[in-house]
Motif scaffolding. Structure first.
Motif, PDB file in Angstrom:
ATOM      1  N   ARG A 294       4.746  70.847 -19.406  1.00  0.00           N
ATOM      2  CA  ARG A 294       5.579  71.063 -18.607  1.00  0.00           C
ATOM      3  C   ARG A 294       7.110  71.869 -19.474  1.00  0.00           C
ATOM      4  O   ARG A 294       7.266  72.852 -19.038  1.00  0.00           O
TER       5      ARG A 294
ATOM      6  N   HIS B 114       7.351  73.197 -22.448  1.00  0.00           N
ATOM      7  CA  HIS B 114       6.288  74.127 -23.608  1.00  0.00           C
ATOM      8  C   HIS B 114       6.276  75.421 -22.215  1.00  0.00           C
ATOM      9  O   HIS B 114       7.118  76.790 -22.777  1.00  0.00           O
ATOM     10  N   ASP B 115       6.068  74.822 -21.198  1.00  0.00           N
ATOM     11  CA  ASP B 115       6.227  76.616 -20.123  1.00  0.00           C
ATOM     12  C   ASP B 115       7.775  76.713 -19.424  1.00  0.00           C
ATOM     13  O   ASP B 115       8.343  77.704 -19.635  1.00  0.00           O
ATOM     14  N   ASP B 116       7.730  75.926 -19.328  1.00  0.00           N
ATOM     15  CA  ASP B 116       9.559  76.222 -18.596  1.00  0.00           C
ATOM     16  C   ASP B 116      10.637  76.961 -19.602  1.00  0.00           C
ATOM     17  O   ASP B 116      11.203  77.736 -18.963  1.00  0.00           O
TER      18      ASP B 116
ATOM     19  N   ASP C 195       7.827  79.751 -22.391  1.00  0.00           N
ATOM     20  CA  ASP C 195       6.845  80.416 -21.829  1.00  0.00           C
ATOM     21  C   ASP C 195       5.216  80.162 -22.082  1.00  0.00           C
ATOM     22  O   ASP C 195       4.715  81.249 -22.462  1.00  0.00           O
ATOM     23  N   ASP C 196       5.030  78.884 -22.975  1.00  0.00           N
ATOM     24  CA  ASP C 196       3.924  78.893 -22.976  1.00  0.00           C
ATOM     25  C   ASP C 196       3.276  77.691 -22.045  1.00  0.00           C
ATOM     26  O   ASP C 196       3.427  76.161 -22.557  1.00  0.00           O
ATOM     27  N   PRO C 197       1.847  77.510 -21.371  1.00  0.00           N
ATOM     28  CA  PRO C 197       2.147  76.221 -20.582  1.00  0.00           C
ATOM     29  C   PRO C 197       1.197  75.214 -21.159  1.00  0.00           C
ATOM     30  O   PRO C 197       0.733  74.710 -20.743  1.00  0.00           O
TER      31      PRO C 197
END
Length: 156
Positions: free
Chosen positions: A55, A57-59, A62-64
């Motif tokens: 989460r 990493h995604d936030d 931009d890598d989920p």
């Protein structure tokens, strides 16, 4: 020598036993060595699951996908020396895959985060080589420390 205030949070709910003691020993050993200096302030260390690090990493990137460690830089205005977030799941899985002790793998991730705060990078091949060399030097410092660093899982 930097004046660090360690803030250690164990949000890994699958059984990381008392990481505060091992993490404190690890970071104090690096701090006292003076070999890889970082700035003054609060250093936040957070132990999480693969789900939680994915989460973050995604936030922020931009890598989920889950990753091993994410480091956020220091902010002197906020009296922050930085933040290191490590995935305990990732360390456990990688240690099993490599046949290495879990504690060693988790220590490597924490060292890696510290080195980012000390100015090391790993975005290109030359920087990665310097980072890998510094990781080995830092792990050697930890191996030579009077107090052993021993992260333990309560469940596997």
């Amino acid at each position: 020598m930097p004046q660090l205030n360690l803030e250690i949070s164990n949000r890994f709910e699958d059984g990381l036993a008392d990481p505060e003691s091992a993490a404190t020993t690890l970071f104090r050993t690096l701090e006292v060595s003076g070999r890889f200096p970082i700035g003054d302030g609060d250093l936040s260390i957070v132990f999480v699951s693969d789900e939680e690090i994915a989460r973050v990493h995604d936030d922020f990137m931009d890598d989920p996908t889950p990753t091993d460690v994410i480091t956020f830089p220091a902010d002197p205005e906020m009296e922050s020396a930085g933040e290191i977030i490590v995935s305990v799941d990732h360390a456990r899985q990688k240690a099993e895959e490599l046949g290495e002790p879990f504690s060693r793998e988790l220590s490597l991730y924490l060292v890696h985060g510290w080195l980012h705060l000390a100015g090391y990078d790993d975005r290109n091949e030359t920087d990665r080589a310097a980072m890998r060399q510094a990781e080995q030097e830092a792990l050697a410092l930890l191996d030579a420390a009077a107090e052993p660093i021993d992260f333990k899982l309560t469940s596997v």
